[in-house]
Design a protein around this motif. Structure first.
Motif, mmCIF file in Angstrom:
data_model
loop_
_atom_site.group_PDB
_atom_site.id
_atom_site.type_symbol
_atom_site.label_atom_id
_atom_site.label_comp_id
_atom_site.label_asym_id
_atom_site.label_seq_id
_atom_site.Cartn_x
_atom_site.Cartn_y
_atom_site.Cartn_z
ATOM 1 N N PHE A 721 31.806 35.661 43.470
ATOM 2 C CA PHE A 721 31.931 36.999 44.055
ATOM 3 C C PHE A 721 31.262 37.055 45.423
ATOM 4 O O PHE A 721 31.849 37.534 46.406
ATOM 5 C CB PHE A 721 31.294 38.041 43.137
ATOM 6 N N ILE A 740 39.069 35.029 41.777
ATOM 7 C CA ILE A 740 38.609 36.302 41.226
ATOM 8 C C ILE A 740 39.190 36.505 39.826
ATOM 9 O O ILE A 740 38.515 37.025 38.921
ATOM 10 C CB ILE A 740 39.003 37.467 42.156
ATOM 11 N N CYS A 817 36.631 43.937 39.286
ATOM 12 C CA CYS A 817 37.345 42.781 39.833
ATOM 13 C C CYS A 817 38.602 43.219 40.576
ATOM 14 O O CYS A 817 38.966 42.628 41.609
ATOM 15 C CB CYS A 817 37.701 41.805 38.715
#
Length: 843
Positions: A721, A740, A817
């Protein structure tokens, strides 16, 4: 109801303009009453079975929609903008309860008598159009369940349809209560038919327009047919609409829109390129553009002829906005092509640096090499650059050029097998493979994976992988630095092309959870040298840098000595012996990236072997346990080597400024490290509810099988991230949203075990350490070190506004996300990833 009837256009005209008014009295728990005019026997127990959608739309229907003030791109589905991620903020459930609530199948909680069998019904005249995807799926119609007017007795009615104007005694009950969401009809309302066609495709809020970037319905419909990133129930490839012909026709329509291209401007953020362009794009000459146009026409016509199999052409409903189409094609103006080439240089060239001297001159390519081969290369560069621009026209250009160049590339090699070893052809094949593999188009992704083996074999058979011995030049030859520089560029070009294929092999195998096709023992050719040498503009500049990079003792000049970097095979041997630092070997970001390839192969082999061991008790338990234990020991040795790689990378980062290539290297390191502590194929099977009986006990057992070390997995997820969000939006690697996706599913799997009915939250147990932002702190931060060593602390995720969220709620984790994906530039691939995560979050 099947497809299109003869009166479908008229039926559409009757209902398209009638938009129901909003009603504040409706709630998701109310019953939808539908009247079916056809005759149904009283003893029948119908079952909902909506037939597959029809993707071909007739021109009359589309024209009627256009007359009712529908946006011009009628066949293109405009995704609905997400207001603060829309659905994300209305679900109070926690991990296990949320998972189990959405895991329930409708057949278990609903009565058969409330379900309707559509296929055998005798529908009245004029109703056939309601089965058409362009009618049911058009987001512009505003088919909002919550906004339907009340009919008789206060029930919500589909009163916009004349045939359904009267109430019906048989009601259709929604068996599972779902959160109220602000959106139009989507796969939640359409039931099982959504597996074939999804209208509610949200595109990144970071797109150029408020409603995102519209896309072709066939591309969206095939997303659940992807052979990778499979967290939703898959559909067979035979059910996926073909997109090759559609892409070519949209390219043709786009190139006929001369006026549209003349006023087109790219929608990128110049701040993304604040660090400066990776390469300088030279101005295109008119002769170059004319020559490129002639060859492009031949490529396009060849591809269209191949895909004309007796089927009628797709409707012209998908023409580019503001289209004033003519009957001949032209390439976009030179100014627009230069935009795309600049986008290519700023994105692709940062990770696969194949342009020498930092100058991209398409004029030189067109006039100094084989016409068709060089045209293929330039067109693939344009397509690659257009992929990173959130625009309808750019998407159509990318999809069509990729398909046309694929066919012509294969044809070129087939007619002249000698070209299979040509650097320009191999360069074009590399661009096609990367572009198609991350295109977001199911068929292009499959073809890229299928043909990569062919191109790998071409690379092997060309002999470029073998070691090349370049001896020192004679003293009289060293007096000509221009000649030495030119020779060095040829050798360096070959090295960079070879090892770019190695990185492609690594990328594709990692995200497909397969072994790389190349072996480290194959690479005897020297690795690429320092980027400073590759980007030198003059022979004098190059000579000065070469003396610094390859410094000889005793004052001897290294220019003309033939000094070259080690091969990957030799470098890996030094790495295994832990001799890189002691021998003073200075590594470049590219060489560090290449060193991850054999490490990834080892991780993949041992994790696949571990997944094969049985968990059942048998008479051979002792032997099997020893074998499994020894395999885990070998895997731990590979993890130790990964840590050694990280130490080398950290040493490089402390001595050099951070670059995009090094950021991508670290992301790949964390992804490989995640593979060592997780079983991602099992995680995806859990997301698809395969082999799961719904009990919490089995979920805990599956969790242990999926994630062997929770703390280390969360640490690597947080670092991924942090690294991706630190990259400029416009110059991220093509697979960034796939990274991701993997992080999202791993954190989602861990959050499922946080069952509120089991996990105490009343203060009976002390908080195990302070909370910290696992996605905002560097790996060396004391809180991170404490969390990994003592398992103390509560990791949290950081939202865009700086606030933190815990990771004990599956819905909240997936929502975060999705927000991270929204922060990047929207592409077809990232849109597909986003849609999959959104559907998983909604259950």
């Amino acid at each position: 109801m099947q497809g299109e009837g003869p009166n479908s256009g008229n039926s559409l005209d009757q209902g398209a303009n009638e938009v129901p008014s909003a009603s504040s009295g409706n709630s998701p728990q109310q019953l939808l009453h539908l009247e079916v005019v056809s005759e149904i026997k009283a003893d029948e127990n119908p079952v909902v079975d909506i037939p597959p959608p029809v993707f071909e739309q007739n021109a009359q229907t589309v024209q009627s929609m256009h007359n009712s003030q529908t946006p011009p791109a009628a066949q293109v589905l405009s995704p609905i903008p997400t207001q603060g991620t829309g659905f994300v903020q209305h679900t109070p459930l926690s991990g296990f309860e949320d998972f189990m609530r959405t895991n329930k199948d409708g057949s278990e909680v609903s009565s058969p008598r409330f379900m309707l069998e559509w296929a055998p019904m005798q529908m009245p005249m004029g109703c056939d159009a309601m089965g058409r995807p362009d009618m049911m799926m058009a987001t512009e119609m505003g088919l909002d369940v919550n906004g339907m007017p009340l009919g008789h007795h206060g029930e919500p009615m589909l009163s916009m349809i004349p045939e359904f104007a009267q109430p019906m005694p048989t009601s259709l009950i929604t068996p599972i209560e779902t959160p109220k969401v602000e959106r139009a009809f989507s796969d939640l309302e359409l039931g099982s038919s959504a597996a074939m066609f999804y209208p509610n495709r949200h595109v990144s809020n970071a797109s150029t327009s408020g409603a995102g970037v519209p896309d072709l319905g066939a591309v969206i419909a095939a997303q659940d047919g992807w052979s990778v990133f499979r967290c939703t129930p898959p559909i067979p490839s035979s059910s996926c609409p073909r997109t090759a012909k559609l892409n070519l026709e949209r390219l043709e329509q786009s190139l006929k829109n001369h006026e549209g291209w003349s006023t087109w401007r790219p929608a990128w953020d110049e701040a993304d390129f604040a660090a400066g362009d990776q390469v300088t794009v030279m101005q295109l000459h008119e002769s170059t553009r004319d020559k490129l146009l002639a060859i492009t026409q031949s490529f396009l016509h060849k591809a269209l002829d191949i895909h004309r199999d007796g089927m009628t052409s797709s409707p012209r409903s998908g023409e580019s906005p503001s289209s004033t189409a003519s009957n001949f094609i032209l390439l976009p103006p030179a100014r627009v092509l230069e935009y795309f080439l600049r986008s290519y240089g700023n994105s692709f060239e940062r990770y696969y640096s194949l342009t020498s001297r930092g100058i991209l001159d398409a004029n030189e390519l067109m006039h100094c090499y084989n016409d068709k081969a060089s045209s293929l290369l330039i067109l693939m560069m344009i397509a690659q650059g257009a992929m990173n621009i959130p625009s309808v026209e750019a998407r159509w250009l990318t999809g069509g050029l990729t398909e046309a160049c694929r066919i012509s590339l294969f044809d070129l090699i087939e007619k002249n097998i000698i070209l299979s070893g040509d650097p320009i052809v191999l360069h074009s094949a590399l661009l096609f493979t990367v572009q198609a593999a991350w295109s977001g188009d199911k068929w292009q992704m499959d073809i890229a994976m299928g043909q990569r083996g062919m191109y790998f074999s071409m690379l092997r058979h060309s002999g470029v992988l073998e070691p090349s011995h370049t001896g020192p030049l004679a003293m009289d030859q060293r007096a000509n630095p221009e000649h030495i520089w030119s020779e060095w560029i040829q050798h360096e070009s070959r090295s960079r092309l070879i090892y770019s294929w190695v990185m492609v092999d690594q990328d594709l195998s990692l995200f497909h959870d397969t072994n790389p096709l190349f072996s480290v023992t194959e690479f005897g050719a020297p690795m690429p040298d320092a980027d400073r040498l590759w980007q030198a503009k003059t022979a004098g500049e190059w000579s000065g840098i070469f003396e610094q990079v390859h410094e000889f003792s005793g004052g001897y000049s290294s220019v003309g000595s033939g000094a070259r970097p080690l091969s990957l095979r030799d470098l890996f041997r030094h790495f295994l012996d832990d001799e890189i630092v002691s021998n003073g070997i200075e590594m470049t970001p590219l060489q560090l990236r290449l060193l991850l390839h054999p490490l990834q192969s080892l991780v993949c082999q041992f994790t696949q072997l571990l997944s094969c061991f049985s968990d059942t008790i048998s008479s051979r338990q002792r032997t099997r346990a020893v074998t499994a234990a020894s395999t885990r020991v070998r895997l731990e040795e590979v993890q130790a080597m990964l840590q050694r790689w990280y130490d080398l990378a950290d040493r490089h980062c402390k001595a050099n400024p951070m670059c995009a290539m090094m950021q991508a290297n670290l992301v790949m390191f964390h992804l490989i490290s995640l593979n060592a502590v997780t079983n991602f194929p099992e995680i995806e099977r859990l997301a698809r509810r395969e082999g799961f009986d719904g009990t919490y006990q089995q979920l805990v057992w599956i969790h242990k099988r999926c994630i062997s070390d929770v703390e280390e997995a969360i640490f690597h997820c947080g670092q991924i991230f942090r690294l991706i969000r630190s990259m400029p939006r416009g110059i991220r690697p093509p697979w960034w949203s796939g990274a991701i996706y993997r992080v999202a599913l791993i954190l989602w799997t861990d959050s499922l075990t946080h069952n509120e009915s089991i996990t105490p939250s009343n203060g009976l147990f002390p908080v195990p350490g302070p909370s910290f932002a696992v996605d905002a702190l560097h790996a060396e931060h004391p809180l991170i070190v404490r969390y990994l060593s003592k398992r103390e602390g509560i990791p949290c995720l950081t939202k865009r506004d700086g606030s933190q969220i815990t990771m004990d709620h599956a819905f909240r984790v997936l929502s975060h996300c999705i927000d991270v994906i929204d922060e990047g530039v929207a592409t077809r691939f990232s849109d597909g990833i986003r849609n999959k995560l959104e559907r998983l979050a909604r259950g």
